[in-house]
Design a protein around this motif. Structure first.
Motif, mmCIF file in Angstrom:
data_model
loop_
_atom_site.group_PDB
_atom_site.id
_atom_site.type_symbol
_atom_site.label_atom_id
_atom_site.label_comp_id
_atom_site.label_asym_id
_atom_site.label_seq_id
_atom_site.Cartn_x
_atom_site.Cartn_y
_atom_site.Cartn_z
ATOM 1 N N LEU A 97 0.841 -1.201 0.000
ATOM 2 C CA LEU A 97 0.000 0.000 0.000
ATOM 3 C C LEU A 97 0.880 1.257 0.000
ATOM 4 C CD1 LEU A 97 -2.967 0.940 0.081
ATOM 5 C CD2 LEU A 97 -2.781 1.017 2.579
ATOM 6 N N ALA A 98 1.980 1.198 0.743
ATOM 7 C CA ALA A 98 2.909 2.342 0.779
ATOM 8 C C ALA A 98 3.436 2.610 -0.629
ATOM 9 C CB ALA A 98 4.061 2.060 1.739
ATOM 10 N N PHE A 99 3.794 1.531 -1.345
ATOM 11 C CA PHE A 99 4.266 1.719 -2.722
ATOM 12 C C PHE A 99 3.179 2.364 -3.582
ATOM 13 C CE2 PHE A 99 4.215 0.455 -7.113
ATOM 14 C CZ PHE A 99 5.427 0.987 -7.536
ATOM 15 N N GLU A 100 1.990 1.792 -3.527
ATOM 16 C CA GLU A 100 0.907 2.297 -4.399
ATOM 17 C C GLU A 100 0.617 3.774 -4.127
ATOM 18 O OE1 GLU A 100 -2.612 -0.109 -4.145
ATOM 19 O OE2 GLU A 100 -1.639 -1.874 -5.009
ATOM 20 N N ARG A 101 0.626 4.148 -2.853
ATOM 21 C CA ARG A 101 0.300 5.540 -2.502
ATOM 22 C C ARG A 101 1.426 6.499 -2.904
ATOM 23 N NH1 ARG A 101 -3.382 5.254 2.111
ATOM 24 N NH2 ARG A 101 -5.079 3.946 1.330
ATOM 25 N N ALA A 102 2.693 6.015 -2.874
ATOM 26 C CA ALA A 102 3.826 6.925 -3.122
ATOM 27 C C ALA A 102 4.240 6.972 -4.596
ATOM 28 C CB ALA A 102 5.027 6.496 -2.272
ATOM 29 N N ALA A 103 3.840 5.980 -5.379
ATOM 30 C CA ALA A 103 4.327 5.887 -6.771
ATOM 31 C C ALA A 103 4.023 7.139 -7.603
ATOM 32 C CB ALA A 103 3.754 4.629 -7.436
ATOM 33 N N PRO A 104 2.821 7.738 -7.512
ATOM 34 C CA PRO A 104 2.578 8.919 -8.358
ATOM 35 C C PRO A 104 3.570 10.055 -8.088
ATOM 36 C CG PRO A 104 0.507 8.080 -7.468
ATOM 37 C CD PRO A 104 1.612 7.328 -6.776
ATOM 38 N N LEU A 105 3.910 10.289 -6.809
ATOM 39 C CA LEU A 105 4.849 11.372 -6.497
ATOM 40 C C LEU A 105 6.257 11.017 -6.980
ATOM 41 C CD1 LEU A 105 5.323 14.131 -5.243
ATOM 42 C CD2 LEU A 105 5.542 13.020 -2.985
#
Ligand code: NDP
Ligand code: PYC
Length: 342
Positions: A97-105
């Motif tokens: 979830l951390a990856f998914e949330r941070a990927a756009p930035l």
């Protein structure tokens, strides 16, 4: 089917793999957001016939959740550290979830400055890296990811676990084609694959591991109880050590040895950090991105010209089959999931 070839299987449509994973994970207490992120990774692994990181992992995920060390609902905290660095604190929950949330930035930064890094800290990590790499190539950047694990692997010349199975994965976006992606453990094989040999009662090739006395073995059980070996001797050992450093002390997180100490015998998934780098071909390549992309394509074509295949071609073929016909999961692994009673 790999090591379970000729064994009894259970047919499942892809959507049922996802639904089963979500049901088991939420039934064991994982928040919906985390459960769906984990289920996406497990479903992708099962779909692409990556047995060591598909549905087989579900009982291990539940065991990790019950270790008492993990947060079942921590919301990742995303920090915009600098123009080229994003940090995601997973708060002792799963990494996905951390990856998914941070990927756009991460991608926004790479496209602004050419190269950017995502550091994920304090995460329980059990997944293959290629789904993350494909996520990033799908957003138009080249990407490199690495993470430690637990200290199951002896360094070249040694015979006791010190390094992790430490995967490294790379992806290159290709206009109009599936990306070039490789993703492998720096041990001779992933520990998941070694465990599948143990469950199937199949011998392992020489060179995968040594027993508890440091003697070469073809018994998966003996190697799991002893130490795994790196691929490519001293070369794999050095690459694995680089991963320990880059995705450990460099990012303020644990090495595989420290992850094993944190685990303290609970047999949960490793808990540490992950480093992901993204590169923007438009900025890094200078004047003519299309010409650069064409030169990469010429390199890829030259593989096929001599009968070699690109990494991930097997996966993409498996994906096409699974999307059409569903998956066939070894019954022995499916029964382990049902036995959870969730
Ligand atoms: P493999 O040794 O099977 O290597 C996998 C990679 O090599 C894939 O990209 C694969 O492509 C490619 N490949 C295999 N054979 C060929 C070939 N003949 N020609 C070209 N390319 C080829 O996998 P491992 O056991 O080392 O790792 C499996 C998984 O385990 C990885 O996804 C890794 O991320 C995961 N893992 C995760 C860890 C964690 O801590 N989270 C720890 C260790 C491993 P293809 O798939 O198309 O065959
Ligand atoms: O298969 O080596 C492995 C592994 C370690 C953590 C997740 N997968």
């Amino acid at each position: 089917m790999g090591v379970f070839e000729n064994e009894e299987t259970v047919a499942l449509p892809i959507h049922e793999v996802f639904a089963l994973s979500c049901r088991v994970l939420t039934g064991a207490g994982l928040s919906t957001a985390h459960a769906e992120a984990v289920a996406r990774a497990l479903t992708a692994g099962e779909r692409d016939e990556c047995a060591s990181h598909g549905l087989y992992r579900l009982p291990g995920c539940v065991m990790t959740m019950r270790s008492g060390k993990m947060s079942l609902d921590a919301e990742p905290v995303i920090e915009d550290v600098s123009p080229a660095l994003v940090r995601a604190d997973a708060g002792h929950a799963y990494s996905l979830l951390a990856f998914e949330r941070a990927a756009p930035l991460l991608v926004e930064k790479a496209k602004a400055v050419g190269v950017a890094a995502l550091v994920i800290n304090n995460c329980f990590h059990f997944s293959a890296l290629w789904p993350e790499i494909e996520h990033l190539t799908g957003m138009g950047v080249a990407a490199l990811a690495m993470t430690p694990s637990h200290s199951w692997v002896a360094p070249a010349g040694g015979k006791r676990g010190l390094l992790g199975t430490n995967p490294i994965a790379f992806g290159w976006p290709r206009p109009g084609a599936q990306p070039y992606v490789f993703d492998f453990a720096t041990s001779a094989v992933a520990r998941g694959d070694m465990s599948l040999h143990d469950i199937a009662g199949k011998p392992i090739p020489e060179g995968w591991g040594v027993d508890a006395e440091g003697r070469p073995t073809t018994s998966a059980r003996a190697a799991l109880d002893g130490a795994m070996l790196t691929f490519g001797g001293h070369k794999g050992s050095a690459l694995s050590t680089m991963i320990e450093l880059m995705a450990g002390p460099l990012i303020g997180d644990l090495t595989s040895r420290e992850s094993m100490a944190f685990d303290d015998g609970t047999k949960a998934a490793p808990m540490h950090g992950e480093l992901i780098l993204a590169f923007d071909p438009a900025i890094m390549g200078g004047g003519d991105p299309a010409a650069n992309a064409a030169r990469a394509e010429a390199l890829f074509s030259a593989f096929a010209d001599q009968g070699a295949r690109l990494p991930s071609e097997r996966r993409y073929a498996a994906r096409a089959r699974s999307l059409e016909r569903g998956v066939r999961t070894p019954k022995v692994l499916y029964d382990q999931i049902l036995a959870l009673g969730l």
